[in-house]
Motif scaffolding. Structure first.
Motif, PDB file in Angstrom:
ATOM      1  N   GLU A  16       0.700  -1.016   0.031  1.00 61.57           N
ATOM      2  CA  GLU A  16      -0.196   0.013   0.105  1.00 61.57           C
ATOM      3  C   GLU A  16       0.920   1.287   0.108  1.00 61.57           C
ATOM      4  O   GLU A  16       1.990   1.124   0.229  1.00 61.57           O
ATOM      5  CB  GLU A  16      -0.804  -0.001   1.112  1.00 61.57           C
ATOM      6  CG  GLU A  16      -1.919  -1.142   1.372  1.00 61.57           C
ATOM      7  CD  GLU A  16      -3.159  -0.583   0.140  1.00 61.57           C
ATOM      8  OE1 GLU A  16      -3.602   0.438   0.065  1.00 61.57           O
ATOM      9  OE2 GLU A  16      -3.345  -1.523  -0.542  1.00 61.57           O
ATOM     10  N   ASN A  18       1.114   3.800   2.264  1.00 61.33           N
ATOM     11  CA  ASN A  18       1.031   4.486   3.481  1.00 61.33           C
ATOM     12  C   ASN A  18       2.183   4.413   4.050  1.00 61.33           C
ATOM     13  O   ASN A  18       3.071   3.637   4.043  1.00 61.33           O
ATOM     14  CB  ASN A  18      -0.190   3.776   4.156  1.00 61.33           C
ATOM     15  CG  ASN A  18      -0.290   2.659   4.673  1.00 61.33           C
ATOM     16  OD1 ASN A  18       0.918   1.949   4.923  1.00 61.33           O
ATOM     17  ND2 ASN A  18      -1.456   1.730   4.487  1.00 61.33           N
ATOM     18  N   ALA A  21       3.097   0.807   5.432  1.00 61.26           N
ATOM     19  CA  ALA A  21       3.844  -0.107   4.481  1.00 61.26           C
ATOM     20  C   ALA A  21       5.333   0.414   4.157  1.00 61.26           C
ATOM     21  O   ALA A  21       6.293  -0.549   4.065  1.00 61.26           O
ATOM     22  CB  ALA A  21       3.000   0.051   3.177  1.00 61.26           C
ATOM     23  N   ASP A  66      -5.256  -9.924   1.648  1.00 64.51           N
ATOM     24  CA  ASP A  66      -5.051  -8.616   2.115  1.00 64.51           C
ATOM     25  C   ASP A  66      -3.841  -8.892   3.263  1.00 64.51           C
ATOM     26  O   ASP A  66      -4.039  -9.962   3.953  1.00 64.51           O
ATOM     27  CB  ASP A  66      -6.088  -8.030   2.742  1.00 64.51           C
ATOM     28  CG  ASP A  66      -6.748  -7.023   2.153  1.00 64.51           C
ATOM     29  OD1 ASP A  66      -6.530  -6.838   0.755  1.00 64.51           O
ATOM     30  OD2 ASP A  66      -7.940  -6.526   2.411  1.00 64.51           O
ATOM     31  N   ARG A  88      -4.240  -1.405   6.165  1.00 64.66           N
ATOM     32  CA  ARG A  88      -3.775  -2.503   5.151  1.00 64.66           C
ATOM     33  C   ARG A  88      -2.232  -2.073   4.945  1.00 64.66           C
ATOM     34  O   ARG A  88      -1.856  -1.185   4.825  1.00 64.66           O
ATOM     35  CB  ARG A  88      -4.650  -2.223   3.849  1.00 64.66           C
ATOM     36  CG  ARG A  88      -4.093  -3.318   2.734  1.00 64.66           C
ATOM     37  CD  ARG A  88      -5.285  -3.146   1.653  1.00 64.66           C
ATOM     38  NE  ARG A  88      -6.356  -3.707   2.002  1.00 64.66           N
ATOM     39  CZ  ARG A  88      -7.815  -3.157   1.936  1.00 64.66           C
ATOM     40  NH1 ARG A  88      -7.894  -1.925   1.717  1.00 64.66           N
ATOM     41  NH2 ARG A  88      -8.958  -3.440   2.347  1.00 64.66           N
ATOM     42  N   GLY A  90      -0.495  -4.524   2.235  1.00 62.04           N
ATOM     43  CA  GLY A  90      -0.561  -4.791   0.922  1.00 62.04           C
ATOM     44  C   GLY A  90      -1.667  -5.727   0.507  1.00 62.04           C
ATOM     45  O   GLY A  90      -2.529  -6.374   1.406  1.00 62.04           O
ATOM     46  N   ARG A  91      -1.404  -6.490  -0.557  1.00 65.34           N
ATOM     47  CA  ARG A  91      -2.356  -7.573  -1.160  1.00 65.34           C
ATOM     48  C   ARG A  91      -1.443  -8.331  -1.750  1.00 65.34           C
ATOM     49  O   ARG A  91      -0.559  -8.174  -2.714  1.00 65.34           O
ATOM     50  CB  ARG A  91      -3.470  -6.953  -1.671  1.00 65.34           C
ATOM     51  CG  ARG A  91      -4.273  -7.982  -2.258  1.00 65.34           C
ATOM     52  CD  ARG A  91      -5.309  -7.439  -2.929  1.00 65.34           C
ATOM     53  NE  ARG A  91      -6.470  -6.985  -2.008  1.00 65.34           N
ATOM     54  CZ  ARG A  91      -7.320  -5.869  -1.856  1.00 65.34           C
ATOM     55  NH1 ARG A  91      -7.349  -5.432  -3.072  1.00 65.34           N
ATOM     56  NH2 ARG A  91      -7.673  -5.379  -0.860  1.00 65.34           N
TER      57      ARG A  91
END
Length: 118
Positions: A16, A18, A21, A66, A88, A90-91
């Protein structure tokens, strides 16, 4: 991008945008991070990080794949949905919900997080 080594499987994840992350990325720049993870609630694997990271919590509904920071010092990989106040990170890319459940398995699992170019 980062890698998740789970047994013989290597998955990739997109981070992500942010500060949480970014802090996780900086932690991985110091070297691989292996987390012993256990199942929680039949929807996630969770384990402790070696250090706390800054939180950017929002009310979200997770999706399979997620990667979530929980309470600043735990990391989770979701294989089902849950709604809560999370950050979150990442994914996971390129796997279905069932594939992810199969890779993570029924019991405890060790996941090694690394930078994708390492």
């Amino acid at each position: 991008m980062i890698n998740l080594q789970i047994g013989e499987r290597n998955l990739t994840a997109e981070l992500e945008g942010n500060s949480s992350a970014q802090a996780f990325l900086e932690l991985l720049q110091e070297g691989p991070v292996t987390v012993q993870m256990h199942d929680y609630g039949n929807f996630e694997k969770v384990g402790p990080l070696p250090t706390s990271l800054p939180e950017n919590n929002q009310q979200i509904t997770t999706e399979p794949g997620d990667i979530i920071l929980y309470q600043g010092n735990s990391i989770t990989v979701y294989y089902d949905v849950n709604t809560w106040n999370f950050t979150r990170l990442g994914r996971v890319q390129g796997v279905t919900q069932q594939e992810l459940k199969d890779i993570l398995g029924e019991g405890d699992v060790a996941i090694t997080f690394t930078l994708s170019n390492s």
